[in-house]
Write a protein that holds these residues in place. Structure first.
Motif, PDB file in Angstrom:
ATOM      1  N   ASP A  12      -9.983  -6.580   1.525  1.00 21.55           N
ATOM      2  CA  ASP A  12      -8.640  -7.156   1.419  1.00 21.55           C
ATOM      3  C   ASP A  12      -8.510  -8.018   0.165  1.00 21.55           C
ATOM      4  N   MET A  13      -9.569  -8.767  -0.153  1.00 21.97           N
ATOM      5  CA  MET A  13      -9.536  -9.614  -1.339  1.00 21.97           C
ATOM      6  C   MET A  13      -9.460  -8.760  -2.611  1.00 21.97           C
ATOM      7  N   VAL A  14     -10.214  -7.651  -2.622  1.00 20.48           N
ATOM      8  CA  VAL A  14     -10.184  -6.747  -3.773  1.00 20.48           C
ATOM      9  C   VAL A  14      -8.790  -6.155  -3.943  1.00 20.48           C
ATOM     10  N   LEU A  15      -8.181  -5.737  -2.838  1.00 22.16           N
ATOM     11  CA  LEU A  15      -6.839  -5.160  -2.907  1.00 22.16           C
ATOM     12  C   LEU A  15      -5.833  -6.158  -3.452  1.00 22.16           C
ATOM     13  N   ASP A  16      -5.961  -7.419  -3.071  1.00 23.02           N
ATOM     14  CA  ASP A  16      -5.052  -8.450  -3.582  1.00 23.02           C
ATOM     15  C   ASP A  16      -5.271  -8.679  -5.072  1.00 23.02           C
ATOM     16  N   LYS A  17      -6.535  -8.763  -5.483  1.00 20.67           N
ATOM     17  CA  LYS A  17      -6.834  -9.015  -6.896  1.00 20.67           C
ATOM     18  C   LYS A  17      -6.355  -7.871  -7.784  1.00 20.67           C
ATOM     19  N   ALA A  18      -6.430  -6.621  -7.266  1.00 23.64           N
ATOM     20  CA  ALA A  18      -5.993  -5.464  -8.051  1.00 23.64           C
ATOM     21  C   ALA A  18      -4.509  -5.173  -7.862  1.00 23.64           C
ATOM     22  N   HIS A  19      -3.810  -6.015  -7.075  1.00 25.04           N
ATOM     23  CA  HIS A  19      -2.379  -5.845  -6.803  1.00 25.04           C
ATOM     24  C   HIS A  19      -2.088  -4.465  -6.202  1.00 25.04           C
ATOM     25  N   LEU A  20      -2.980  -4.038  -5.303  1.00 26.45           N
ATOM     26  CA  LEU A  20      -2.828  -2.758  -4.619  1.00 26.45           C
ATOM     27  C   LEU A  20      -2.190  -2.899  -3.238  1.00 26.45           C
ATOM     28  N   THR A  21      -2.093  -4.112  -2.729  1.00 29.85           N
ATOM     29  CA  THR A  21      -1.591  -4.311  -1.362  1.00 29.85           C
ATOM     30  C   THR A  21      -0.184  -3.761  -1.173  1.00 29.85           C
ATOM     31  N   PRO A  22       0.776  -4.012  -2.084  1.00 29.81           N
ATOM     32  CA  PRO A  22       2.117  -3.421  -1.897  1.00 29.81           C
ATOM     33  C   PRO A  22       2.087  -1.894  -1.882  1.00 29.81           C
ATOM     34  N   LEU A  23       1.253  -1.291  -2.725  1.00 29.15           N
ATOM     35  CA  LEU A  23       1.157   0.165  -2.752  1.00 29.15           C
ATOM     36  C   LEU A  23       0.659   0.701  -1.419  1.00 29.15           C
ATOM     37  N   ILE A  24      -0.380   0.088  -0.866  1.00 22.41           N
ATOM     38  CA  ILE A  24      -0.974   0.571   0.379  1.00 22.41           C
ATOM     39  C   ILE A  24       0.004   0.418   1.534  1.00 22.41           C
ATOM     40  N   ARG A  25       0.751  -0.657   1.540  1.00 20.57           N
ATOM     41  CA  ARG A  25       1.752  -0.855   2.610  1.00 20.57           C
ATOM     42  C   ARG A  25       2.833   0.225   2.568  1.00 20.57           C
ATOM     43  N   GLY A  26       3.096   0.776   1.399  1.00 20.17           N
ATOM     44  CA  GLY A  26       4.129   1.791   1.274  1.00 20.17           C
ATOM     45  C   GLY A  26       3.652   3.205   1.539  1.00 20.17           C
ATOM     46  N   LEU A  27       2.332   3.396   1.717  1.00 24.63           N
ATOM     47  CA  LEU A  27       1.796   4.734   1.976  1.00 24.63           C
ATOM     48  C   LEU A  27       1.823   5.037   3.467  1.00 24.63           C
ATOM     49  N   PRO A  28       2.048   6.280   3.851  1.00 23.75           N
ATOM     50  CA  PRO A  28       2.196   6.609   5.282  1.00 23.75           C
ATOM     51  C   PRO A  28       0.946   6.314   6.096  1.00 23.75           C
ATOM     52  N   GLU A  29      -0.232   6.540   5.540  1.00 20.50           N
ATOM     53  CA  GLU A  29      -1.481   6.310   6.267  1.00 20.50           C
ATOM     54  C   GLU A  29      -2.272   5.136   5.690  1.00 20.50           C
ATOM     55  N   GLY A  30      -1.642   4.355   4.846  1.00 18.96           N
ATOM     56  CA  GLY A  30      -2.329   3.210   4.270  1.00 18.96           C
ATOM     57  C   GLY A  30      -3.538   3.638   3.461  1.00 18.96           C
ATOM     58  N   LEU A  31      -4.670   2.963   3.684  1.00 18.37           N
ATOM     59  CA  LEU A  31      -5.903   3.284   2.961  1.00 18.37           C
ATOM     60  C   LEU A  31      -6.421   4.680   3.274  1.00 18.37           C
ATOM     61  N   ASP A  32      -6.009   5.236   4.395  1.00 16.39           N
ATOM     62  CA  ASP A  32      -6.484   6.556   4.799  1.00 16.39           C
ATOM     63  C   ASP A  32      -5.553   7.675   4.359  1.00 16.39           C
ATOM     64  N   THR A  33      -4.623   7.385   3.468  1.00 14.35           N
ATOM     65  CA  THR A  33      -3.737   8.409   2.914  1.00 14.35           C
ATOM     66  C   THR A  33      -4.523   9.322   1.988  1.00 14.35           C
ATOM     67  N   LEU A  34      -4.354  10.623   2.175  1.00 13.81           N
ATOM     68  CA  LEU A  34      -5.037  11.590   1.316  1.00 13.81           C
ATOM     69  C   LEU A  34      -4.345  11.665  -0.037  1.00 13.81           C
ATOM     70  N   LEU A  35      -5.136  11.576  -1.090  1.00  9.84           N
ATOM     71  CA  LEU A  35      -4.615  11.724  -2.442  1.00  9.84           C
ATOM     72  C   LEU A  35      -4.765  13.181  -2.870  1.00  9.84           C
ATOM     73  N   GLY A  36      -3.854  13.656  -3.671  1.00 15.33           N
ATOM     74  CA  GLY A  36      -3.922  15.029  -4.134  1.00 15.33           C
ATOM     75  C   GLY A  36      -4.985  15.211  -5.199  1.00 15.33           C
ATOM     76  N   GLU A  37      -5.098  16.432  -5.691  1.00 14.55           N
ATOM     77  CA  GLU A  37      -6.042  16.735  -6.759  1.00 14.55           C
ATOM     78  C   GLU A  37      -5.769  15.844  -7.959  1.00 14.55           C
ATOM     79  N   ARG A  38      -6.795  15.109  -8.403  1.00 18.27           N
ATOM     80  CA  ARG A  38      -6.720  14.155  -9.514  1.00 18.27           C
ATOM     81  C   ARG A  38      -5.701  13.045  -9.266  1.00 18.27           C
ATOM     82  N   GLY A  39      -5.345  12.848  -7.981  1.00 22.59           N
ATOM     83  CA  GLY A  39      -4.431  11.767  -7.646  1.00 22.59           C
ATOM     84  C   GLY A  39      -3.037  11.940  -8.192  1.00 22.59           C
ATOM     85  N   LEU A  40      -2.572  13.191  -8.275  1.00 21.39           N
ATOM     86  CA  LEU A  40      -1.278  13.444  -8.904  1.00 21.39           C
ATOM     87  C   LEU A  40      -0.103  12.949  -8.078  1.00 21.39           C
ATOM     88  N   ASN A  41      -0.344  12.631  -6.785  1.00 16.14           N
ATOM     89  CA  ASN A  41       0.757  12.062  -6.001  1.00 16.14           C
ATOM     90  C   ASN A  41       0.870  10.551  -6.182  1.00 16.14           C
TER      91      ASN A  41
END
Length: 614
Positions: free
Chosen positions: A483-512
Motif C-alpha cells: 500500500d505504501m509503494v502504491l501511494d508513493k508511485a501514485h498508483l492508488t487512484p488507478l487501481i481504484r478505477g480498475l474492475p479487479e483492482g490489483l488483480d486486473t489482467l493487463l493485455g499484451e505489453r500492457g496496451l490497455n
C-alpha cells in the motif's frame, strides 16, 4: 556472440571437444537410464537376428529333407514366435526409453540456455536480434532432440544390429559373410562423400532459418510502423529473397541425399545380392549348397542395407543438429553478467567465478540494506560501444552524494542512457572507474545490485498478467508495504478505477494502460525493492502532462530517501534537481543547479529555450 561459426562446412569442425561435452552432459546425468536402454536394445537385437537363423534351420533340416515331425516343427515355430515377439517388444521399449532420454535432455538444455540468457549483460544481448535468440532457445534445442534420438535410437541401434547380423553371418558361412561385408566399406565411402558435399548446405539452411525468425519477429514488433510508412511490400520482398535462399540451400541437400544415400546403397545391396546368388549357384553345381543358408543371408542382407540407409539418411539431421549445437555453444560460452570468460568443464558447465549460493543471498540483501547508501564515485569513466569510432562516454569524473537528486540532460546521442546503464551495472565499467559506496561496482553481485539499485526504463516491460504480478515480479511483500509503494508511485487512484483492482489482467505489453500509467507501474515496481539508488531513463519522454506532474511529485516525495539519478528529455522534470549534469558527445560540459546554469551561457540555456513546454 556472432553467427559466423555456424557456417562451418565440415563435420570435423562441428565435432569440437566443447561441443561434445555440451551434448554429453545431459546424458551423463542419466547414465543409468542410458545403460538400461542399451541393455534392452542388445537383447532385442539378438532376438531379431535369430529369426533368419531359425528359418534356415527349418528349411535345411526339416522342409527340404522332408523331416516334418510335428513336435520339431511346433518347437521351431514357437521359438520363432517368441523371439520375434520379444524383439518387437524390446524395440518398442528401447525406443520409448531413448525418446524419454532425448526429450528430458532437450528440456534441461533449453532451461540451461534460457537461464544463461537471463544473466547476459546488455553488451552481449545488443549483438543479436530478439528473433535470433528465440530461434536459439527453441529451434536449435529442438534440433538437438533429433540428434539424441538419431544417435541413441537410430545410430546405436543400427550399429548393434549390424554387429549382430555380421556375427551371425560369420558363424553360418564365412565366405558368404565376407561378400556381404563388402557393403560396409562401400557405404562408409558414400557417407564420406555425403558429408563432404552437404555440410556447407546444412549450415546455410540453419543460418538462414535463424535470419527468417529474426525478420518475422522484427516485422511483427514494428507492424504499425511498417503499415503506416507503406513499407510492408519492401519487407515482404526481403523475406521472399531470404525464403528463396533457404529453399535453394535445402534443395542442395535434397539433391545430394537423393544421389548418395538410399538410391546408391540400394544399388550396391542389389549387386551384392546378385553376387551371393551367383556364388550359391556355383556351390549348387558342386553339390555343396544349402537353400536355407541362401535364404538367411538374403534376409540378413536386407536387414543390413536398411540400417545403413537409415544411418546415412540421418546424417543430414545429424549435421543440422551439430550446427544447432554450435549456435547454443556460442550462447553458453559468453560470460554471464559480472563473470569473466571461462572454459567449459568436463560436465559441460562453464568454469566461472564462485557463484553465490541461495543460502548466502539473504545475508547479501541484509548487508545491502544496512550498509548501502547510494554514494557514487566516477573517476575518468570511459565507455566504448562495440565497433564505435568514438567513445560513448569520455573521461567523466564525478561524485554523487547519498540521497542526492541528480538530473542528466543533453542532446540525443550525448551518452545519457549509456551513463545510466553503467551506473546500474547493466553494462560493465572498468574496475577503478566506477565505485558505489567505496566498492567497484563490478565487485557487486547481480543480486546485491538488484537489492540496491532500481531502474525505471523509458519503455516499461509489461507482462500479459495481472497488475499485482507486474508490480511484484514474484517478490514477496507485506500488504502494508505494498500500500505504501502504491501511494508513493501514485498508483492508488488507478487501481481504484480498475474492475479487479490489483488483480486486473493487463493485455499484451500492457496496451490497455496508457503510456503514463505504464510508467507509474514501472516506478511502483522499482520501489517494491526498497532501493537505495533509483535510476530513471527518459521516464517522461512520452507521457501526458498530468502523469508528468504525478511523476515529478513522486520524485519530490522520494527526495532524500534514495539517490535519484534522472535522465530527462523534458527539462522541467529535473528542474528542481540538486544538480544538473549536462552531457555533450560523451563529455561533461556543465554541472550545477538550474539557477546556476541559467546564469551561464552554454548548452543548458539553449536546451531550456528549445524545450517545448517553455
Amino acid at each position: 556472440m556472432s553467427h559466423t561459426q555456424s557456417e562451418a562446412p565440415v563435420t570435423s569442425r562441428l565435432l569440437s571437444r566443447r561441443r561434445l561435452i555440451l551434448l554429453w552432459q545431459p546424458l551423463r546425468q542419466r547414465l543409468g537410464d542410458v545403460l538400461r536402454a542399451l541393455s534392452i536394445l542388445i537383447v532385442a537385437t539378438a532376438l531379431d537376428v535369430l529369426g533368419p537363423w531359425l528359418t534356415q534351420r527349418y528349411l535345411d533340416e526339416h522342409l527340404i529333407p522332408g523331416n516334418l515331425a510335428p513336435e520339431a516343427l511346433a518347437g521351431l515355430m514357437g521359438l520363432y514366435l517368441i523371439t520375434q515377439g520379444g524383439a518387437a517388444a524390446g524395440r518398442y521399449l528401447q525406443q520409448l526409453r531413448f525418446a524419454r532420454l532425448a526429450l528430458a535432455s532437450v528440456r534441461d538444455l533449453r532451461e540451461r540456455v534460457f537461464t544463461h540468457l537471463l544473466h547476459q549483460p546488455l553488451t552481449t544481448l545488443d549483438t543479436l536480434a530478439a528473433g535470433e535468440l528465440v530461434a536459439r532457445v527453441t529451434n536449435d534445442t529442438e534440433s538437438l532432440k533429433e540428434l539424441y534420438v538419431g544417435v541413441l535410437a537410430t545410430l546405436v541401434g543400427n550399429v548393434v544390429l549390424l554387429i549382430g547380423i555380421l556375427s551371425a553371418m560369420a558363424l553360418m558361412d564365412g565366405t558368404l559373410a565376407l561378400i556381404a561385408m563388402a557393403l560396409i566399406p562401400l557405404s562408409v565411402g558414400l557417407i564420406w562423400l555425403y558429408q563432404r558435399f552437404s555440410g556447407r548446405a546444412a549450415s546455410e539452411v540453419r543460418r538462414l532459418r535463424a535470419f527468417q525468425n529474426a525478420r518475422i519477429a522484427e516485422a511483427i514488433g514494428g507492424m504499425s510502423v511498417l503499415q503506416a510508412s507503406h513499407q510492408t511490400t519492401r519487407f515482404g520482398e526481403r523475406y521472399h529473397r531470404l525464403n528463396l535462399a533457404q529453399y535453394s540451400a535445402r534443395m542442395r541437400t535434397v539433391r545430394v541425399s537423393g544421389l548418395l544415400l538410399r538410391s546408391a546403397i540400394d544399388l550396391m545391396a542389389m549387386l551384392i545380392t546378385l553376387t551371393l546368388v551367383a556364388v550359391f549357384g556355383l556351390r549348387e553345381l558342386g553339390g555343396g549348397a544349402e537353400l536355407g543358408v541362401l535364404y538367411a543371408f538374403i534376409a540378413w542382407l536386407g536387414r543390413i542395407s536398411e540400417p545403413l540407409i537409415e544411418i546415412t539418411q540421418r546424417l543430414q539431421v545429424f549435421q543440422s543438429a551439430l550446427v544447432a549445437a554450435g549456435r547454443l555453444e556460442e550462447v553458453l560460452e559468453t560470460p554471464r553478467e559480472g563473470e569473466a570468460a571461462g572454459t567449459m568443464t568436463e560436465s559441460g558447465a562453464k568454469a566461472a567465478p564462485s557463484s553465490t549460493p541461495a543460502s548466502a543471498r539473504a545475508s547479501e540483501t541484509d548487508a545491502i540494506t544496512t550498509l548501502a547508501s547510494g554514494h557514487y564515485q566516477l573517476e575518468h569513466l570511459t565507455h566504448w560501444h562495440q565497433g564505435a569510432e568514438a567513445p560513448a562516454l569520455d573521461g567523466i569524473t564525478l561524485t554523487i552524494e547519498s540521497g542526492e537528486f541528480l538530473g542528466v540532460v543533453g542532446p540525443t546521442g550525448s551518452g545519457k542512457s549509456t551513463l545510466l546503464d553503467l551506473l546500474s551495472g547493466q553494462r560493465p565499467a572498468h574496475r577503478e572507474q566506477l565505485r558505489l559506496d567505496g566498492r567497484p561496482l563490478g565487485e557487486w553481485s547481480a543480486h546485491q545490485r538488484a537489492a540496491a539499485i532500481a531502474i525505471v526504463p523509458q519503455e516499461p516491460f509489461i507482462r500479459a498478467t495481472t497488475l499485482r504480478d507486474n508490480l511484484l515480479l514474484g517478490r514477496e511483500i507485506s500488504d502494508s508495504r505494498l500500500d505504501m509503494v502504491l501511494d508513493k508511485a501514485h498508483l492508488t487512484p488507478l487501481i481504484r478505477g480498475l474492475p479487479e483492482g490489483l488483480d486486473t489482467l493487463l493485455g499484451e505489453r500492457g496496451l490497455n494502460l496508457s503510456t503514463g500509467e505504464r510508467q507509474l507501474l514501472a516506478l511502483g515496481r522499482a520501489l517494491v525493492a526498497t532501493p537505495h539508488v533509483l535510476l530513471l531513463d527518459e521516464a517522461t519522454a512520452s507521457i501526458d502532462s498530468h502523469t508528468e506532474a504525478l511523476l515529478q511529485q513522486a520524485l519530490q516525495e522520494l527526495r532524500g530517501e534514495v539517490t535519484l539519478i534522472v535522465v530527462a528529455h523534458r527539462l522541467a522534470t529535473v528542474r528542481d534537481a540538486d544538480r544538473l549534469l549536462v552531457l555533450e558527445q560523451g563529455r561533461v560540459t556543465q554541472l550545477g543547479s538550474h539557477e546556476e546554469l541559467m546564469t551561464t551561457p552554454g548548452l543548458y540555456q539553449r536546451l531550456w529555450q528549445e524545450d517545448i513546454p517553455h
